[in-house]
Design a protein around this motif. Structure first.
Motif, PDB file in Angstrom:
ATOM      1  N   ASP A  22      -1.644  80.446  -7.865  1.00  0.00           N
ATOM      2  CA  ASP A  22      -1.180  81.633  -7.140  1.00  0.00           C
ATOM      3  C   ASP A  22      -2.337  82.570  -6.795  1.00  0.00           C
ATOM      4  O   ASP A  22      -2.362  83.164  -5.715  1.00  0.00           O
ATOM      5  CB  ASP A  22      -0.125  82.390  -7.959  1.00  0.00           C
ATOM      6  CG  ASP A  22       1.245  81.739  -7.841  1.00  0.00           C
ATOM      7  OD1 ASP A  22       1.426  80.952  -6.884  1.00  0.00           O
ATOM      8  OD2 ASP A  22       2.099  82.008  -8.702  1.00  0.00           O
TER       9      ASP A  22
ATOM     10  N   LYS B  70      -4.058  81.148  -3.831  1.00  0.00           N
ATOM     11  CA  LYS B  70      -3.266  81.378  -2.611  1.00  0.00           C
ATOM     12  C   LYS B  70      -3.451  82.809  -2.118  1.00  0.00           C
ATOM     13  O   LYS B  70      -3.589  83.059  -0.923  1.00  0.00           O
ATOM     14  CB  LYS B  70      -1.775  81.132  -2.894  1.00  0.00           C
ATOM     15  CG  LYS B  70      -1.382  79.672  -2.848  1.00  0.00           C
ATOM     16  CD  LYS B  70       0.125  79.538  -3.048  1.00  0.00           C
ATOM     17  CE  LYS B  70       0.525  78.078  -3.156  1.00  0.00           C
ATOM     18  NZ  LYS B  70       1.829  77.927  -3.792  1.00  0.00           N
ATOM     19  N   ARG B  71      -3.448  83.743  -3.079  1.00  0.00           N
ATOM     20  CA  ARG B  71      -3.583  85.161  -2.723  1.00  0.00           C
ATOM     21  C   ARG B  71      -4.963  85.412  -2.097  1.00  0.00           C
ATOM     22  O   ARG B  71      -5.093  86.058  -1.059  1.00  0.00           O
ATOM     23  CB  ARG B  71      -3.394  86.016  -3.984  1.00  0.00           C
ATOM     24  CG  ARG B  71      -3.416  87.511  -3.727  1.00  0.00           C
ATOM     25  CD  ARG B  71      -3.160  88.297  -5.016  1.00  0.00           C
ATOM     26  NE  ARG B  71      -3.950  87.814  -6.163  1.00  0.00           N
ATOM     27  CZ  ARG B  71      -5.240  88.084  -6.344  1.00  0.00           C
ATOM     28  NH1 ARG B  71      -5.895  88.816  -5.473  1.00  0.00           N
ATOM     29  NH2 ARG B  71      -5.884  87.613  -7.403  1.00  0.00           N
TER      30      ARG B  71
ATOM     31  N   LYS C 163      -6.889  83.231  -0.634  1.00  0.00           N
ATOM     32  CA  LYS C 163      -6.934  82.570   0.678  1.00  0.00           C
ATOM     33  C   LYS C 163      -6.300  83.462   1.734  1.00  0.00           C
ATOM     34  O   LYS C 163      -6.836  83.641   2.833  1.00  0.00           O
ATOM     35  CB  LYS C 163      -6.189  81.233   0.582  1.00  0.00           C
ATOM     36  CG  LYS C 163      -6.245  80.402   1.864  1.00  0.00           C
ATOM     37  CD  LYS C 163      -5.446  79.123   1.694  1.00  0.00           C
ATOM     38  CE  LYS C 163      -5.147  78.496   3.032  1.00  0.00           C
ATOM     39  NZ  LYS C 163      -4.153  77.440   2.940  1.00  0.00           N
ATOM     40  N   GLU C 164      -5.148  84.029   1.378  1.00  0.00           N
ATOM     41  CA  GLU C 164      -4.415  84.887   2.327  1.00  0.00           C
ATOM     42  C   GLU C 164      -5.222  86.141   2.659  1.00  0.00           C
ATOM     43  O   GLU C 164      -5.300  86.554   3.810  1.00  0.00           O
ATOM     44  CB  GLU C 164      -3.054  85.251   1.713  1.00  0.00           C
ATOM     45  CG  GLU C 164      -2.114  85.995   2.627  1.00  0.00           C
ATOM     46  CD  GLU C 164      -1.919  85.324   3.975  1.00  0.00           C
ATOM     47  OE1 GLU C 164      -2.022  86.032   4.978  1.00  0.00           O
ATOM     48  OE2 GLU C 164      -1.701  84.093   4.024  1.00  0.00           O
ATOM     49  N   GLU C 165      -5.868  86.707   1.632  1.00  0.00           N
ATOM     50  CA  GLU C 165      -6.661  87.932   1.857  1.00  0.00           C
ATOM     51  C   GLU C 165      -7.834  87.652   2.786  1.00  0.00           C
ATOM     52  O   GLU C 165      -8.113  88.414   3.714  1.00  0.00           O
ATOM     53  CB  GLU C 165      -7.189  88.467   0.513  1.00  0.00           C
ATOM     54  CG  GLU C 165      -6.148  89.269  -0.249  1.00  0.00           C
ATOM     55  CD  GLU C 165      -6.615  89.626  -1.660  1.00  0.00           C
ATOM     56  OE1 GLU C 165      -5.781  90.116  -2.424  1.00  0.00           O
ATOM     57  OE2 GLU C 165      -7.822  89.399  -1.973  1.00  0.00           O
TER      58      GLU C 165
ATOM     59  N   ARG D 111      -8.098  85.125   4.905  1.00  0.00           N
ATOM     60  CA  ARG D 111      -7.580  84.765   6.230  1.00  0.00           C
ATOM     61  C   ARG D 111      -7.250  86.023   7.040  1.00  0.00           C
ATOM     62  O   ARG D 111      -7.616  86.156   8.201  1.00  0.00           O
ATOM     63  CB  ARG D 111      -6.326  83.901   6.100  1.00  0.00           C
ATOM     64  CG  ARG D 111      -5.965  83.142   7.374  1.00  0.00           C
ATOM     65  CD  ARG D 111      -4.641  82.433   7.216  1.00  0.00           C
ATOM     66  NE  ARG D 111      -3.533  83.372   7.293  1.00  0.00           N
ATOM     67  CZ  ARG D 111      -2.916  83.695   8.417  1.00  0.00           C
ATOM     68  NH1 ARG D 111      -3.275  83.156   9.550  1.00  0.00           N
ATOM     69  NH2 ARG D 111      -1.929  84.564   8.418  1.00  0.00           N
ATOM     70  N   SER D 112      -6.568  86.978   6.367  1.00  0.00           N
ATOM     71  CA  SER D 112      -6.152  88.169   7.110  1.00  0.00           C
ATOM     72  C   SER D 112      -7.351  89.030   7.496  1.00  0.00           C
ATOM     73  O   SER D 112      -7.305  89.746   8.490  1.00  0.00           O
ATOM     74  CB  SER D 112      -5.136  88.982   6.301  1.00  0.00           C
ATOM     75  OG  SER D 112      -5.719  89.420   5.115  1.00  0.00           O
TER      76      SER D 112
ATOM     77  N   SER E  31       5.525  92.231  11.387  1.00  0.00           N
ATOM     78  CA  SER E  31       5.611  92.030   9.939  1.00  0.00           C
ATOM     79  C   SER E  31       6.951  92.563   9.453  1.00  0.00           C
ATOM     80  O   SER E  31       7.714  93.137  10.226  1.00  0.00           O
ATOM     81  CB  SER E  31       4.471  92.765   9.241  1.00  0.00           C
ATOM     82  OG  SER E  31       4.663  94.153   9.360  1.00  0.00           O
TER      83      SER E  31
ATOM     84  N   THR F 108       0.684  91.597   4.801  1.00  0.00           N
ATOM     85  CA  THR F 108       0.669  90.206   5.238  1.00  0.00           C
ATOM     86  C   THR F 108       1.422  90.045   6.548  1.00  0.00           C
ATOM     87  O   THR F 108       2.498  90.592   6.704  1.00  0.00           O
ATOM     88  CB  THR F 108       1.358  89.331   4.181  1.00  0.00           C
ATOM     89  OG1 THR F 108       0.723  89.588   2.947  1.00  0.00           O
ATOM     90  CG2 THR F 108       1.238  87.857   4.523  1.00  0.00           C
TER      91      THR F 108
ATOM     92  N   TYR G 195       3.090  87.144   9.142  1.00  0.00           N
ATOM     93  CA  TYR G 195       3.529  85.755   9.053  1.00  0.00           C
ATOM     94  C   TYR G 195       3.189  84.992  10.309  1.00  0.00           C
ATOM     95  O   TYR G 195       3.133  85.573  11.367  1.00  0.00           O
ATOM     96  CB  TYR G 195       5.037  85.706   8.800  1.00  0.00           C
ATOM     97  CG  TYR G 195       5.388  86.301   7.472  1.00  0.00           C
ATOM     98  CD1 TYR G 195       5.190  85.568   6.303  1.00  0.00           C
ATOM     99  CD2 TYR G 195       5.874  87.592   7.374  1.00  0.00           C
ATOM    100  CE1 TYR G 195       5.491  86.120   5.082  1.00  0.00           C
ATOM    101  CE2 TYR G 195       6.174  88.157   6.156  1.00  0.00           C
ATOM    102  CZ  TYR G 195       5.985  87.410   5.011  1.00  0.00           C
ATOM    103  OH  TYR G 195       6.283  87.953   3.796  1.00  0.00           O
TER     104      TYR G 195
ATOM    105  N   ARG H 241       9.009  81.354   6.005  1.00  0.00           N
ATOM    106  CA  ARG H 241       7.998  80.367   6.420  1.00  0.00           C
ATOM    107  C   ARG H 241       8.511  79.298   7.385  1.00  0.00           C
ATOM    108  O   ARG H 241       8.105  78.134   7.320  1.00  0.00           O
ATOM    109  CB  ARG H 241       7.361  79.711   5.184  1.00  0.00           C
ATOM    110  CG  ARG H 241       6.408  80.683   4.494  1.00  0.00           C
ATOM    111  CD  ARG H 241       5.744  80.042   3.312  1.00  0.00           C
ATOM    112  NE  ARG H 241       6.044  80.796   2.108  1.00  0.00           N
ATOM    113  CZ  ARG H 241       6.402  80.246   0.956  1.00  0.00           C
ATOM    114  NH1 ARG H 241       6.501  78.941   0.842  1.00  0.00           N
ATOM    115  NH2 ARG H 241       6.656  81.004  -0.080  1.00  0.00           N
TER     116      ARG H 241
END
Lengths: 127, 182
Positions: A7, A10-11, A13-15, A17-18, A68, A125, A127, B19
């Protein structure tokens, strides 16, 4: 030091990416419209229509548009977040079509934050 | 919500939070049979039996996924007030289907509203989402897909002044041809 979990990865990666999507996509700015149930009921779709109309009329080609969910401040909807590449994102609240247009012209096109409608700085975030 | 197109926007935004990569919107207007049906399908994470049963309860929420809250109960209320109903079919890992029916001529049925704005908002706000939109009215039908837009304007970014103008025009004309005010 605690072990990294899936997790956590994943967090992270998301940070990352954004924070890199604007630069990698070749965009100069991002406009995010909050489209939770609260935002939509308060008129968020009209804000999107204003932004798309401005992009069309001003022939803007370097602005990214996203939506969002609920940001947790339902009573201040409709809200939008504007992020200029390399600058902290700015959240705007209690918007309407005229205010959105003003923000687009002043902040998105000319880089001047419209303090009168700004709530706080932050990001969420998409989507 | 003022009209049904806003409910559709809301339910699809739910799907993206779950998703979904692909969503399908069906609107079927049959004034002659006093029937209006809206169906929204997604391929998102889905809900188990327990969660989909509770999804119509406004006081139930799964905070972590934001899949439920007031959106579905609002739309169910709109359907019930217009002599119709709303049902949710969902499978974990497969996706969710929301089917709402309304009495077309019921005095409390909300107007359909601006479907062009709803589809345009979904398309440009979710560039990676595959969208299929089919609208039927009295035997005539109009279909729109995001892959058509992406193929048609292959050499352009999605959020582009000309693409926005063309998509809006295409949707307005298509709906007008089947007798729907866009």
């Amino acid at each position: 030091m605690a072990k990294l979990t899936v997790d956590d990865l994943k967090r992270i990666k998301e940070e990352v990416r954004s924070s890199t999507v604007l630069r990698e996509g070749g965009f100069r700015a991002k406009v995010n419209i909050h489209m939770g149930t609260c935002g939509i009921a308060a008129g968020a779709r009209k804000l999107m229509a204003v932004v798309l109309k401005e992009i069309e009329e001003e022939k803007v080609k370097d602005v990214m548009v996203t939506t969002s969910g609920c940001a947790g401040l339902c009573s201040r909807e409709p809200m939008a977040t504007v992020e200029i590449l390399g600058k902290p994102p700015v959240k705007y609240c209690d918007l309407n079509e005229e205010r959105m247009k003003e923000i687009f012209v002043k902040h998105v096109l000319n880089g001047e934050i419209v303090e009168a409608y700004a709530l706080a700085r932050g990001s969420e975030t998409t989507y | 919500m003022e009209d049904l197109s806003l409910h559709i926007l809301d339910i699809v935004e739910n799907a993206t939070a779950a998703r979904a990569r692909k969503i399908e919107i069906f609107v079927d207007e049959e004034p002659g049979e006093d029937r209006l049906t809206i169906e929204i399908r997604d391929d998102g994470i889905g809900m188990d039996k327990e969660v989909s049963r509770k999804a119509l309860d406004p006081f139930f929420t799964t905070r972590s996924s934001r899949r439920v809250g007031l959106g579905l109960p609002f739309m169910a209320q709109a359907a019930q007030e217009a002599g119709g109903s709303l049902r949710v079919e969902s499978k974990i890992g497969k996706g969710t289907k929301v089917i709402a029916s309304f009495q077309y001529h019921h005095i409390d049925r909300k107007p359909l509203g601006n479907m062009v704005e709803t589809v345009v908002t979904l398309l440009f706000g979710n560039p990676e989402l595959e969208i299929l939109y089919t609208h039927k009215k009295e035997g005539k039908s109009f279909a729109f897909s995001s892959s058509w837009v992406k193929n048609h304007f292959r050499d352009r970014p999605l959020v582009d002044p000309e693409v926005i103008r063309e998509v809006e025009r295409h949707l307005k004309e298509g709906l007008k041809q089947i007798g729907v005010q866009g």
